[in-house]
Design a protein around this motif. Structure first.
Motif, short mmCIF file in Angstrom:
data_model
loop_
_atom_site.label_atom_id
_atom_site.label_comp_id
_atom_site.label_asym_id
_atom_site.label_seq_id
_atom_site.Cartn_x
_atom_site.Cartn_y
_atom_site.Cartn_z
N THR A 172 0.83 -1.20 0.00
CA THR A 172 0.00 0.00 0.00
C THR A 172 0.87 1.25 0.00
O THR A 172 2.08 1.19 0.23
CB THR A 172 -0.89 0.05 1.25
N GLU A 173 0.22 2.39 -0.23
CA GLU A 173 0.92 3.66 -0.13
C GLU A 173 1.49 3.84 1.27
O GLU A 173 2.62 4.36 1.44
CB GLU A 173 -0.02 4.82 -0.44
N GLU A 174 0.78 3.41 2.29
CA GLU A 174 1.25 3.55 3.67
C GLU A 174 2.53 2.75 3.89
O GLU A 174 3.44 3.20 4.59
CB GLU A 174 0.16 3.10 4.65
N ARG A 175 2.61 1.59 3.27
CA ARG A 175 3.85 0.80 3.40
C ARG A 175 5.00 1.47 2.66
O ARG A 175 6.15 1.39 3.09
CB ARG A 175 3.61 -0.64 2.94
N TRP A 176 4.70 2.08 1.52
CA TRP A 176 5.76 2.82 0.83
C TRP A 176 6.26 3.95 1.73
O TRP A 176 7.48 4.17 1.84
CB TRP A 176 5.26 3.39 -0.49
N GLN A 177 5.36 4.67 2.36
CA GLN A 177 5.75 5.77 3.24
C GLN A 177 6.61 5.27 4.40
O GLN A 177 7.60 5.91 4.77
CB GLN A 177 4.50 6.48 3.79
N ALA A 178 6.25 4.12 4.97
CA ALA A 178 7.04 3.55 6.06
C ALA A 178 8.43 3.17 5.57
O ALA A 178 9.44 3.45 6.24
CB ALA A 178 6.33 2.33 6.64
N MET A 179 8.50 2.54 4.40
CA MET A 179 9.79 2.16 3.83
C MET A 179 10.65 3.39 3.56
O MET A 179 11.85 3.42 3.88
CB MET A 179 9.56 1.38 2.53
N ALA A 180 10.05 4.42 2.98
CA ALA A 180 10.80 5.62 2.62
C ALA A 180 11.29 6.38 3.86
O ALA A 180 12.22 7.17 3.76
CB ALA A 180 9.94 6.53 1.75
N ALA A 181 10.65 6.14 5.00
CA ALA A 181 11.07 6.80 6.24
C ALA A 181 12.22 6.07 6.92
O ALA A 181 12.79 6.56 7.89
CB ALA A 181 9.89 6.90 7.20
N GLY A 182 12.56 4.89 6.42
CA GLY A 182 13.59 4.08 7.05
C GLY A 182 15.00 4.57 6.75
O GLY A 182 15.26 5.19 5.72
N THR A 183 15.92 4.23 7.64
CA THR A 183 17.32 4.62 7.49
C THR A 183 17.92 4.17 6.16
O THR A 183 18.61 4.96 5.48
CB THR A 183 18.15 4.06 8.66
N PRO A 184 17.71 2.92 5.71
CA PRO A 184 18.35 2.49 4.45
C PRO A 184 17.89 3.26 3.23
O PRO A 184 18.59 3.30 2.22
CB PRO A 184 17.95 1.01 4.35
N TYR A 185 16.69 3.86 3.31
CA TYR A 185 16.15 4.51 2.12
C TYR A 185 16.83 5.84 1.82
O TYR A 185 16.63 6.41 0.75
CB TYR A 185 14.63 4.72 2.25
#
Length: 285
Positions: A172-185
């Motif tokens: 989902t878009e929410e999961r993309w947002q969570a991923m993009a907020a992560g340190t590796p991103y």
């Protein structure tokens, strides 16, 4: 064995990056942690394990799903017997909280001593996986289709292609947002390929481990309504170009050998097959 907690994930990602070398085996990458981060920082911390000696982290594990432990080792610790035995004992004992009861799996890099010790604890050889690599010392040809790096505004579109690329996907878009907020991103990019009509047809995420180190593709998907048109090859090539521009030395990916379509797509984008690697599995109650 330890758990880093949310505050320690940055150090885990940094150490994993330092362990990535073109001359070493393909193993757990900062991008694997970054892709898992789509479930949020707390869940990522809960899924992470570390093994240390004298304050130095020598092995890092990611519980990728409920039953698969993916382990990476410091280059100098790949054949460390004390460490390998500890990892094997922890993975083989459900009460230690690494893997649950029932059928479980361990993914470890080729050449790691832990792979030789696991069979003595009831583990058997499982399904084959195919690592692939492309050297980025030479320029990568243009993708041949329109490919753009996306931001939050395009996240719903990117997520929709992801869902249409994998059966059963709940991305989902929410999961993309969570991923993009992560340190590796911080050093990653999500790319979106469009056809001549402007329709979103394929996606890829590329993860850096730092300049002069291998980068990772995870995941790559082609919308089921647009397969057979070379979009997988094109978006993979675009990902390789993006990693080369960021200073990566090579691009890596690993997929199930049974997924012959994915292997063929990556090879068509210039990645070379490396020797197959097999998981190990164990039935325990």
């Amino acid at each position: 064995m330890g758990r880093p907690g949310v505050d320690g994930l940055g150090d885990v990602v940094r150490v994993l990056g330092e362990w990535q070398h073109d001359t070493g085996p393909v193993q757990l990458h900062p991008g694997d942690v970054g892709w898992f981060w789509r479930f949020g920082a707390e869940r990522t911390a809960q899924a992470t394990r570390t093994w240390s000696r004298a304050g130095e982290v020598l092995a890092i594990g990611l519980l990728d799903g409920a039953d698969l432990l993916r382990v990476a080792f410091a280059p100098e610790a790949l054949r460390d017997e004390e460490l390998a035995r500890q990892v094997v004992e922890d993975a083989s004992a459900p009460e230690r909280g690494v893997l649950p009861e029932g059928r479980t799996y361990v993914e470890a890099p080729t050449g790691a001593l832990v792979r030789e010790l696991l069979p003595g604890h009831g583990w058997a050889v499982g399904e084959p996986w195919t690592p692939l690599r492309r050297d980025l010392g030479a320029p990568v040809p243009e993708a041949g289709v329109r490919v753009e790096a996306i931001g939050p505004e395009q996240a719903p579109e990117w997520a929709a292609v992801m869902r249409a690329s994998f059966d059963g996907s709940t991305f989902t878009e929410e999961r993309w947002q969570a991923m993009a907020a992560g340190t590796p991103y911080a050093d990653a990019r999500c790319l979106l390929a469009r056809n001549e009509q402007g329709e979103a047809v394929a996606v890829v995420t590329v993860w850096s481990a730092g300049e002069g180190r291998p980068g990772l593709i995870e995941p790559m998907g082609v919308h089921r309504a647009h397969r057979g048109n070379g979009y997988g090859r094109a978006v993979t090539a675009a990902g390789a170009r993006t990693l080369r521009d960021s200073g990566a030395s090579s691009v890596l990916v690993c997929c199930q050998s049974a997924n012959v379509g994915a292997v063929a797509t990556y090879r068509s984008a210039g990645l070379e097959r490396l020797p197959e690697r097999r998981d190990l599995y164990r039935d325990a109650s």
